[in-house]
Design a protein around this motif. Structure first.
Motif, PDB file in Angstrom:
ATOM      1  N   ALA A 266       0.820  -1.219   0.000  1.00  0.00           N
ATOM      2  CA  ALA A 266       0.000   0.000   0.000  1.00  0.00           C
ATOM      3  C   ALA A 266       0.848   1.260   0.000  1.00  0.00           C
ATOM      4  O   ALA A 266       0.386   2.325  -0.412  1.00  0.00           O
ATOM      5  CB  ALA A 266      -0.943  -0.014   1.205  1.00  0.00           C
ATOM      6  N   SER A 267       2.094   1.172   0.457  1.00  0.00           N
ATOM      7  CA  SER A 267       2.975   2.343   0.492  1.00  0.00           C
ATOM      8  C   SER A 267       4.134   2.225  -0.487  1.00  0.00           C
ATOM      9  O   SER A 267       5.090   3.004  -0.420  1.00  0.00           O
ATOM     10  CB  SER A 267       3.528   2.542   1.916  1.00  0.00           C
ATOM     11  OG  SER A 267       2.488   2.804   2.837  1.00  0.00           O
ATOM     12  N   THR A 268       4.085   1.273  -1.407  1.00  0.00           N
ATOM     13  CA  THR A 268       5.143   1.093  -2.392  1.00  0.00           C
ATOM     14  C   THR A 268       4.916   2.028  -3.569  1.00  0.00           C
ATOM     15  O   THR A 268       3.863   1.983  -4.217  1.00  0.00           O
ATOM     16  CB  THR A 268       5.183  -0.365  -2.880  1.00  0.00           C
ATOM     17  OG1 THR A 268       5.413  -1.231  -1.771  1.00  0.00           O
ATOM     18  CG2 THR A 268       6.292  -0.556  -3.906  1.00  0.00           C
ATOM     19  N   VAL A 269       5.892   2.876  -3.838  1.00  0.00           N
ATOM     20  CA  VAL A 269       5.769   3.854  -4.922  1.00  0.00           C
ATOM     21  C   VAL A 269       5.626   3.147  -6.266  1.00  0.00           C
ATOM     22  O   VAL A 269       6.394   2.230  -6.582  1.00  0.00           O
ATOM     23  CB  VAL A 269       6.993   4.788  -4.951  1.00  0.00           C
ATOM     24  CG1 VAL A 269       6.973   5.682  -6.183  1.00  0.00           C
ATOM     25  CG2 VAL A 269       7.040   5.626  -3.684  1.00  0.00           C
ATOM     26  N   GLY A 270       4.632   3.557  -7.030  1.00  0.00           N
ATOM     27  CA  GLY A 270       4.427   3.011  -8.366  1.00  0.00           C
ATOM     28  C   GLY A 270       3.782   1.644  -8.405  1.00  0.00           C
ATOM     29  O   GLY A 270       3.631   1.067  -9.493  1.00  0.00           O
ATOM     30  N   PHE A 271       3.374   1.094  -7.241  1.00  0.00           N
ATOM     31  CA  PHE A 271       2.761  -0.232  -7.224  1.00  0.00           C
ATOM     32  C   PHE A 271       1.358  -0.183  -7.799  1.00  0.00           C
ATOM     33  O   PHE A 271       0.620   0.785  -7.603  1.00  0.00           O
ATOM     34  CB  PHE A 271       2.719  -0.772  -5.785  1.00  0.00           C
ATOM     35  CG  PHE A 271       2.071  -2.119  -5.657  1.00  0.00           C
ATOM     36  CD1 PHE A 271       2.757  -3.272  -5.967  1.00  0.00           C
ATOM     37  CD2 PHE A 271       0.755  -2.224  -5.225  1.00  0.00           C
ATOM     38  CE1 PHE A 271       2.149  -4.516  -5.841  1.00  0.00           C
ATOM     39  CE2 PHE A 271       0.137  -3.456  -5.101  1.00  0.00           C
ATOM     40  CZ  PHE A 271       0.845  -4.607  -5.412  1.00  0.00           C
ATOM     41  N   LYS A 272       0.990  -1.253  -8.508  1.00  0.00           N
ATOM     42  CA  LYS A 272      -0.343  -1.368  -9.077  1.00  0.00           C
ATOM     43  C   LYS A 272      -1.056  -2.578  -8.461  1.00  0.00           C
ATOM     44  O   LYS A 272      -0.533  -3.700  -8.472  1.00  0.00           O
ATOM     45  CB  LYS A 272      -0.281  -1.529 -10.600  1.00  0.00           C
ATOM     46  CG  LYS A 272       0.372  -0.332 -11.308  1.00  0.00           C
ATOM     47  CD  LYS A 272      -0.352   0.967 -11.003  1.00  0.00           C
ATOM     48  CE  LYS A 272       0.302   2.156 -11.630  1.00  0.00           C
ATOM     49  NZ  LYS A 272      -0.364   3.437 -11.271  1.00  0.00           N
TER      50      LYS A 272
ATOM     51  N   THR B 266       2.647  12.551  -4.891  1.00  0.00           N
ATOM     52  CA  THR B 266       3.145  13.114  -3.647  1.00  0.00           C
ATOM     53  C   THR B 266       4.445  13.854  -3.909  1.00  0.00           C
ATOM     54  O   THR B 266       5.331  13.345  -4.603  1.00  0.00           O
ATOM     55  CB  THR B 266       3.391  12.000  -2.606  1.00  0.00           C
ATOM     56  OG1 THR B 266       2.168  11.318  -2.351  1.00  0.00           O
ATOM     57  CG2 THR B 266       3.920  12.595  -1.306  1.00  0.00           C
ATOM     58  N   ALA B 267       4.570  15.064  -3.355  1.00  0.00           N
ATOM     59  CA  ALA B 267       5.769  15.879  -3.550  1.00  0.00           C
ATOM     60  C   ALA B 267       6.925  15.334  -2.722  1.00  0.00           C
ATOM     61  O   ALA B 267       6.736  14.830  -1.619  1.00  0.00           O
ATOM     62  CB  ALA B 267       5.487  17.328  -3.174  1.00  0.00           C
TER      63      ALA B 267
ATOM     64  N   ASP C 107      13.168  12.849  -8.671  1.00  0.00           N
ATOM     65  CA  ASP C 107      11.974  12.026  -8.495  1.00  0.00           C
ATOM     66  C   ASP C 107      10.954  12.461  -9.535  1.00  0.00           C
ATOM     67  O   ASP C 107      10.704  13.654  -9.725  1.00  0.00           O
ATOM     68  CB  ASP C 107      11.394  12.192  -7.092  1.00  0.00           C
ATOM     69  CG  ASP C 107      12.192  11.444  -6.045  1.00  0.00           C
ATOM     70  OD1 ASP C 107      12.976  10.551  -6.434  1.00  0.00           O
ATOM     71  OD2 ASP C 107      12.045  11.754  -4.857  1.00  0.00           O
ATOM     72  N   MET C 108      10.357  11.503 -10.227  1.00  0.00           N
ATOM     73  CA  MET C 108       9.434  11.821 -11.310  1.00  0.00           C
ATOM     74  C   MET C 108       8.178  10.971 -11.215  1.00  0.00           C
ATOM     75  O   MET C 108       8.233   9.821 -10.779  1.00  0.00           O
ATOM     76  CB  MET C 108      10.110  11.595 -12.671  1.00  0.00           C
ATOM     77  CG  MET C 108      11.220  12.579 -12.992  1.00  0.00           C
ATOM     78  SD  MET C 108      12.125  12.118 -14.476  1.00  0.00           S
ATOM     79  CE  MET C 108      13.468  11.170 -13.777  1.00  0.00           C
ATOM     80  N   ALA C 109       7.081  11.570 -11.628  1.00  0.00           N
ATOM     81  CA  ALA C 109       5.807  10.864 -11.660  1.00  0.00           C
ATOM     82  C   ALA C 109       5.198  11.020 -13.044  1.00  0.00           C
ATOM     83  O   ALA C 109       5.245  12.106 -13.630  1.00  0.00           O
ATOM     84  CB  ALA C 109       4.853  11.411 -10.598  1.00  0.00           C
ATOM     85  N   ILE C 110       4.637   9.949 -13.565  1.00  0.00           N
ATOM     86  CA  ILE C 110       3.952   9.986 -14.856  1.00  0.00           C
ATOM     87  C   ILE C 110       2.487  10.283 -14.604  1.00  0.00           C
ATOM     88  O   ILE C 110       1.829   9.571 -13.846  1.00  0.00           O
ATOM     89  CB  ILE C 110       4.106   8.657 -15.610  1.00  0.00           C
ATOM     90  CG1 ILE C 110       5.581   8.346 -15.849  1.00  0.00           C
ATOM     91  CG2 ILE C 110       3.355   8.708 -16.939  1.00  0.00           C
ATOM     92  CD1 ILE C 110       5.824   6.977 -16.460  1.00  0.00           C
ATOM     93  N   ASN C 111       2.013  11.342 -15.212  1.00  0.00           N
ATOM     94  CA  ASN C 111       0.598  11.704 -15.090  1.00  0.00           C
ATOM     95  C   ASN C 111      -0.097  11.293 -16.382  1.00  0.00           C
ATOM     96  O   ASN C 111      -0.134  12.037 -17.359  1.00  0.00           O
ATOM     97  CB  ASN C 111       0.452  13.209 -14.850  1.00  0.00           C
ATOM     98  CG  ASN C 111      -0.936  13.584 -14.389  1.00  0.00           C
ATOM     99  OD1 ASN C 111      -1.810  12.732 -14.263  1.00  0.00           O
ATOM    100  ND2 ASN C 111      -1.156  14.862 -14.152  1.00  0.00           N
TER     101      ASN C 111
ATOM    102  N   VAL D  39       6.332  11.777  -6.827  1.00  0.00           N
ATOM    103  CA  VAL D  39       6.269  10.345  -7.124  1.00  0.00           C
ATOM    104  C   VAL D  39       4.809   9.909  -7.108  1.00  0.00           C
ATOM    105  O   VAL D  39       3.959  10.546  -6.485  1.00  0.00           O
ATOM    106  CB  VAL D  39       7.079   9.507  -6.113  1.00  0.00           C
ATOM    107  CG1 VAL D  39       8.562   9.770  -6.252  1.00  0.00           C
ATOM    108  CG2 VAL D  39       6.612   9.760  -4.681  1.00  0.00           C
ATOM    109  N   GLU D  40       4.556   8.829  -7.826  1.00  0.00           N
ATOM    110  CA  GLU D  40       3.204   8.278  -7.884  1.00  0.00           C
ATOM    111  C   GLU D  40       3.029   7.235  -6.784  1.00  0.00           C
ATOM    112  O   GLU D  40       3.781   6.252  -6.732  1.00  0.00           O
ATOM    113  CB  GLU D  40       2.944   7.657  -9.254  1.00  0.00           C
ATOM    114  CG  GLU D  40       1.538   7.089  -9.406  1.00  0.00           C
ATOM    115  CD  GLU D  40       1.336   6.352 -10.716  1.00  0.00           C
ATOM    116  OE1 GLU D  40       0.203   5.935 -11.000  1.00  0.00           O
ATOM    117  OE2 GLU D  40       2.329   6.176 -11.452  1.00  0.00           O
TER     118      GLU D  40
END
Length: 445
Positions: free
Chosen positions: A27-33, A75-76, A82-86, A403-404
């Motif tokens: 639940a707290s893993t960045v980018g997990f689906k 999340t900033a 650090d990058m997030a895909i929107n 990050v996502e």
């Protein structure tokens, strides 16, 4: 048969609980689906001539475990890399064995060799710069690992310089003022210039081939009155702070920097530069290597004052001084734009494009093979990747410094956990009931 049915139900519920537990654990893993379990019923194959209306199912099975690639919250962070895909897309990574993997986890950093890597050491890939001489950088070629050169950027000699000023239309030549000022032409080789010999002054910094800065001071003098009327012409004088002027009586001694007449600026009655005058507001300044005296190559640059005006308001710089030259600079930081362009910031104020990220998307993301470490690999079921720059086609944009988060909904997962627990208990009850029925048959006398 009820034993087999109940056992299959236990296995299915147990598998579903495994999937739910895996989701909760990440639940707290960045980018997990998050994944979901798909069930299907089971029937024995009908014999030839069998009556389908009498078929009884033999239980359930797990047909598939599908991942949901819905967007997670952003999340900033304090890391610009650090990058997030929107939107759609995956980061394209090259693993240590040379294979390509894909991820939604945008937690990156730069290793000691200058490559952008994730926590597992996989290298981020993108497009290299092929041309940055124009107004916009051109990226092309096959995606390759992104390398950040941390060495100092080389200096660049100024080829152009520009500034815009407003010259007060009510101002007079110093010799026509009351009290009368000084004649600036008497101070062309002086070490200092009296303030009453010119109307206005400003400056702009230029650079030689070694990156030495030189202050180009500009002096504006309105031309003398003609029949009591001030003409709309101004003479521009300039001097470079690095100029060397030997003393005629002692060549080993310098007497300062010379003041030279650059030319005139002619304005119309509307206060703008007269375009009918050739090269109006454009000047060329040239210095030999000996005149500069810094050990650099000869310097020649064009000075553009065409944004200047002559209106009845106070003097001021209306267009900020600019030059295309700069001194050497060290890399101070890296940022990422929404289109995935990595830009290096240098101590000399220069911003330089380094590379552009490559994103990939698939016709069927559910067909990707999970590799662990937040990575997926291409498979026959996913189809081949479509690779491109962020913001092109159906690919999403990139946000730097974010990050996502995992797209796991804990409320939903906990409710599903209760549901599968009840299903497990119910299947266990069906086995227990069948056991009681058999026990009754055994006890018949």
């Amino acid at each position: 048969m009820a034993f087999q049915q109940g056992l299959s139900g236990l296995n299915s519920s147990s598998k579903a609980l495994d999937v739910i537990s895996h989701n909760v654990a990440n639940a707290s893993t960045v980018g997990f689906k998050a994944s979901s379990t798909l069930f299907s019923d089971m029937y024995a194959s009908a014999m030839v001539g069998g009556t389908s209306s009498l078929q009884v199912g033999i239980g359930s099975k797990v047909a598939a475990v599908w991942q949901s690639f819905t967007q997670g919250n952003l999340t900033a962070t304090s890391n610009q890399l650090d990058m997030a895909i929107n939107g759609n897309g995956f980061f394209r990574l090259q693993r240590s064995d040379g294979t390509i993997a894909y991820s939604r986890n945008g937690q990156f950093d730069v290793n000691k060799d200058g490559y952008i890597i994730n926590s597992s050491g996989d290298k981020l890939t993108g497009y290299a710069v092929v041309d940055n001489s124009g107004t916009s950088t051109v990226f092309a070629g096959e995606p390759s690992v992104i390398y950040i050169d941390t060495s100092n950027v080389a200096p660049r000699e100024s080829g152009t310089a520009s500034v815009g000023v407003n010259l007060n239309s009510s101002e007079k030549n110093p010799l026509n003022q009351d009290p009368v000022g000084s004649d600036i032409t008497s101070y062309l080789n002086a070490t200092s210039i009296p303030v009453d010999s010119y109307n206005y002054t400003t400056s702009i910094t230029v650079y030689d081939s070694l990156g030495n800065s030189s202050l180009m001071s500009l002096y504006f003098v309105r031309d003398p009155d003609v029949a009591g009327v001030s003409p709309n012409t101004w003479t521009v004088y300039g001097r470079l702070s690095n100029d060397v002027v030997p003393d005629p009586t002692d060549p080993a001694t310098n007497i300062g920097t010379p003041l030279e007449e650059l030319g005139q600026m002619t304005f119309t009655s509307f206060g703008v530069l007269d375009t009918t005058v050739a090269n109006n507001g454009n000047f060329t300044i040239s210095r030999t290597a000996a005149q500069i005296g810094t050990g650099a190559d000869a310097l020649s640059f064009s000075l553009d004052l065409t944004k200047s005006t002559q209106w009845n308001t106070s003097f001021g710089v209306t267009t900020s001084p600019r030059t295309d030259g700069y001194t050497t600079g060290a890399l101070t930081g890296v940022s990422v734009s929404s289109t995935g362009v990595l830009q290096g910031s240098y101590s000399n104020g220069l911003t330089k494009d380094i590379a552009q990220l490559a994103l990939a998307t698939f016709a069927s993301p559910q067909g990707l093979t999970s590799l662990g470490d937040n990575l997926w690999a291409e498979s026959y079921d996913s189809g081949q990747p479509t690779v491109g720059a962020p913001g092109t086609g159906i690919l999403g944009s990139v946000t730097s410094g974010q990050v996502e988060e995992s797209n796991v909904d804990l409320t939903t997962e906990l409710v599903q956990m209760i549901v599968q627990q009840r299903n497990y208990q119910a299947n266990a009850q069906s086995i227990r009931t069948q056991d009681q029925v058999l026990q009754t048959l055994v006890n018949l006398r």
